[in-house]
Enzyme design. Sequence first.
Site, short mmCIF file in Angstrom:
data_model
loop_
_atom_site.label_atom_id
_atom_site.label_comp_id
_atom_site.label_asym_id
_atom_site.label_seq_id
_atom_site.Cartn_x
_atom_site.Cartn_y
_atom_site.Cartn_z
N ILE A 203 0.85 -1.20 0.00
CA ILE A 203 0.00 0.00 0.00
C ILE A 203 0.88 1.24 0.00
CG2 ILE A 203 -1.67 1.31 1.38
CD1 ILE A 203 -2.85 -1.36 2.29
N GLY A 204 2.01 1.17 0.70
CA GLY A 204 2.90 2.33 0.82
C GLY A 204 3.37 2.86 -0.52
N ILE B 186 10.12 1.70 13.39
CA ILE B 186 9.24 2.70 13.98
C ILE B 186 9.37 2.75 15.50
CG2 ILE B 186 7.26 1.12 14.09
CD1 ILE B 186 7.02 4.84 13.21
N ASP C 83 2.17 -3.63 8.06
CA ASP C 83 1.79 -5.03 7.86
C ASP C 83 1.76 -5.81 9.16
OD1 ASP C 83 4.41 -5.22 8.50
OD2 ASP C 83 5.07 -6.17 6.65
N ALA D 173 3.19 -2.74 15.28
CA ALA D 173 3.54 -1.41 14.81
C ALA D 173 2.29 -0.54 14.69
CB ALA D 173 4.27 -1.49 13.48
N ASN E 25 8.19 -8.96 -3.51
CA ASN E 25 7.52 -7.66 -3.45
C ASN E 25 7.15 -7.14 -4.83
OD1 ASN E 25 9.91 -6.55 -0.96
ND2 ASN E 25 8.00 -7.64 -0.67
N ASN F 223 5.69 -8.04 -7.45
CA ASN F 223 4.43 -8.21 -8.17
C ASN F 223 3.44 -7.09 -7.85
OD1 ASN F 223 3.52 -8.94 -5.58
ND2 ASN F 223 2.01 -10.34 -6.43
N LYS G 52 13.73 -0.17 1.35
CA LYS G 52 12.47 0.22 0.71
C LYS G 52 12.25 1.72 0.78
CE LYS G 52 9.67 -3.94 1.03
NZ LYS G 52 8.43 -4.57 1.51
N CYS H 290 3.16 -28.48 25.68
CA CYS H 290 3.19 -29.94 25.67
C CYS H 290 2.66 -30.51 24.37
CB CYS H 290 2.40 -30.49 26.85
SG CYS H 290 3.21 -30.07 28.40
#
Lengths: 525, 629
Positions: free
Chosen positions: B33-34, B101, B122, B126, B61, B63, B77, B178
């Site tokens: 999205i960034g 961050i 993601d 964060a 990444n 694609n 990035k 266990c």
Amino acid sequence: MSEDKNVVPSQREQRYDRQLRLWGDHGQRDLEAAHVCVINATTLGTETIKNLVLPGIGKFTIVDPEFVTTEDLGTNFFFEERHIGQPRANAATELLLELNSSVEGNAKVDTMANVLAKDPDFFRQFSVVVACDTPLYALLPLATLLWAEQIPLLVARAYGMIGYLRLVTPEHTVIESHIAAFDDLRLTRPFPELLAHARSTILDDLSLDKHSHVPYPILVLRGIDAWRETHADLPRTRAEKKEFAGMLASWRRTKDDGSGVADEENFAEAMAKCNTIFRSAPNVPSEIQALLDDPKCSNPDKSAFWQLCNALKAFVSVHNDLPLSGAVPDMHADSRSYVALQQLYRSKAAADQAFIKDALASRLPNALVARFCKNAAGLVVVRTPSLETELTGHCGKLSDAAAMSVGDETRAFEFYIALRACDRFHEKHNRYPGTGAHAHEEDAGELSSMCADVLRNAGVDGVTIGDDCVKEMCRYGAAQLHSVAAFVGGMTSQEIVKLVTQQYVPANHTIIYNGVQGDSRTLNF
Amino acid sequence: MTDRTGAAQRVLGGDLYTRIKQCKLLVVGAGGIGCELLKNVALAGFQDIHVIDLDTIELTNLNRQFLFQQQHVGQSKAKVARESVLRFNPSLSITAHHANIFEDKFSLGFFEQFDLVMNALDNLKARNHVNRMCLAANKPLIESGSAGYLGQVTVISKGKTECYECQPKPPPKQYPACTIRNTPSTIVHCIVWAKFLFSHLYGEADHENDVAPNPDDPELSADAKDSNTAMDEKQDGEEKRMNTRQWAESNDYDPQKLLEKLFVRDVIVLLSLASLWKKRAKPRVLDLSQINTAQDTHAKQEDVLPDQKLWTVQDCVDRFLHSAGELKKRFQACAPGDYLTWDKDDDVAMDFVCAAANLRAYVFGIPLKSRFDIKSMAGNIIPAIATTNAVVAGLILTEAMKVLRGDIDSCKAVYLSRTAMGAGRRVVNPVPISAPNPKCYVCGERAQVTVRLDPSRVTVETLAEQLLKKDLSLVAPVVVLASGAEMIAAPEDEEEEHILKTKVYPRTLASFGIRDGTACSVMDDMQANFKLSLVFRQADEHDPDTPYEIVADTSTAANNDGNGVGDGDEGDEAERGASSAAAEKRKHSPSPPPPTTTTTTTTQDVGDGTTTTTSDALADKTPAKKSKA
Ligand SMILES: [Zn+2]
């Protein structure tokens, strides 16, 4: 182990990993075989192509007669200063190809109308054609040609704050609709091998360990046998289903130390599934029956989809059921009995596939037949009205759309009519309202009366288009805002991926996006 | 109007356009999205943009993250994104931070310089952090996420909308230790085990989280004596005392020996714990001579990628030996104190987990899975595509315009549907954003206290005994950090109280990661409904006599005219001094570390950031230091 076993993913697999998980390798291959034509490298056009180049579309071709201007630089990411004065198609192709070296791109610096006039065959080579920011009336000749060729046309526009997307296709077929379906294990109508397998399981003879690992389908089938000793029909009502579950509950063993009922998860699973197992639904869902009743199913054209439907019809007439998918969901069971069950379903599914294959008029790839059988419960055919129907004559359904839009805060219907009026304005003046040296107010009056014309010609009564909508359209002056174009470009490319992979169901109506509110409506007419 | 910005000015109107130009913007995340978002904001007219991203570019990444190309793989990035956008418009001011961050430099002061913050993250941790920082700085935040064809965008504005944490998220799935170590019954258990095995062998040394058979299984308590003798018989004394890491070290990480220990000897030990197998199918020892090489994996797997083919047991053995050999080399090449971190996109690390998980599945009679499927589960992979991200980033801009117009009330939480098929169905579904949850411990207006102090000088004791108990009248304070860890827990018995007072009280707040802008939640074990958010501000200097100052206290403001209660009188100061001295005295008492009995998994990176918690999250612990496996 030798490397040639090739268990490590290739570069291509890695690059496309995140999307292969959505549409599979065969979807990826369809995408890589597709050739998309984009008319006009506007911001909307280049954003659309960008979203197709990244996932690896085979080829794109841009048809655009324009040259890059300074204003283009302000909204279009795929032009640089040095491109000013160059053909948009060339500049955009150059930068878009940088994103993925396995994609091929072509530029045709000419108008769509010229190309069509000189070489109508040109457009026959494409899998999909996308017309960006073109008035609808200008698209009619192309739309007619593509309609006859059954090539889908997408009409996309970003007009100020308004987005528009419309699919035009006589027919689009989808085998993998990805519509979630039940895991139908056929427990109420078991095939002979399954029933025999279940009956060979004598629950009382099993050790507690084995008993608590009998897969739930076997428990249910044994339960049905027991039920039938005292009931004529399967459990149908709530009370009967409860009674059935209670019977299963009573079959659970007591603990070894006698301290109560053993915690047998497989029984809990069987009891929980009673509701869905005994739901009353036809063997063949009504949507699929409608497909089988379609005239094209009896007289299939050369498309694989209809040939497969034809074979499916033969299958249903013999078996009164759809082919078995062969999938067995995860369940509580030891691996030996799970695998045994899985093999039963697999071989029955394989037999069903073999039936379909034999019933086919011509040979089709096994993998395709298998996919078709697996997804037979979710087949979809999308049909839209032609552009001609929409633009000429009375469109009765438009009145319905208008009536349905009363009170719609996004005012999608009004913006749709206003956009049609803008086209009419463009047809008359060869410019959009609010552009050139003219004052907005001057054009607004004329645009308003054109809105009324559009409504009248379409036979829509009792609706008026708000002055504020008309003024907004004039204020935009057909200018493109990047964020709106990016949104519509995302949506358009998403629909193209659905079309070329024949997976997921594309929108079969006009979508109007209101970029001020961030909301959209689909208009159905 | 023929300049670059003509269209935007015209469509948006001059007033809004000016606000965009003057807006100082922070974009957190330059991923799926960034990338779309940075393009959109650059073209919308934003002039001053900061972008933060810790990650480097990977092949998977490409694609969708269109600001990056093949030649950028391995680079930052944030930095490459900046360069790509500048190439398009060199006149913009873009500041790239290739950083985490959570770093100190992103203090409250850092956040306060911005007018608007956009999250393109993601992971949940964060997101929570930025949410809290934006609330503390009182800056509007636009939050977004996508998963396959689905996506969502929402706006967070302090006091006006709910915050990211107003609705409690479902807790991450936990598996009892266990089950993982002794009695797996699903492939997920095997994958969790394989990932722990990786971290245990090659990660940061941690001797508490072993993967070997666990003799402390509560199911064994009945015949504990019996089974312990059984374990003694099966393991020589030395092996029994060592955890798997130590054992591997003493055997030079030999892959063949490792294979035999994990899938032969440890299985024999498990088999000796007889009571585990009374109701369960017994595991089988991996017998390398008995593996049927012609084992049918599946009927012919047509139409399947190599990665989707099912490995045979022999394939698993081969891959295990091969990857363990590679990892040995890498691990032994690490600088002292350095270690490997598991990464789903690292083929060797992925092969190791896939092979180990499948071998364990084979041992326990659980159906094997393909590498493709195991990667999905082990890496919490959410499908991610360019088209959805483009749509989401477009929607973010729409909401940003509303924020900049000052019209928060018209902002919506927008959800994307997968299909718009059918009349009335919508591509986007905006819904009104809920009002803040008054009980939210992060943003609840009526329950927030801001305190100014120097975290490197103030101890937990001062916080607990003075601020919380005395000033804020808590009886049994519980303080939970943003990470979910309890800094101060309410002691259940004398022993726990002893641990709290001797091990926790003497530590500084800074040692728990508290710094300028940190918010933590405070509850009272004795007052069921009490909850408040405590926000720390950095004090310019530390005065031992007045170690903290309460800046704003909305819960008690009415009583104190907004001056807070920290100004204190002389009597208070005297008592503070006394308790500090008492803390000094208690400092050196020894006490045992608390026992760990469960294997915890946390939510972790997903696709381009769904905003939901993934239910089958199989993450490792987040290490403080990272070196790529
Ligand atoms: Zn909140």
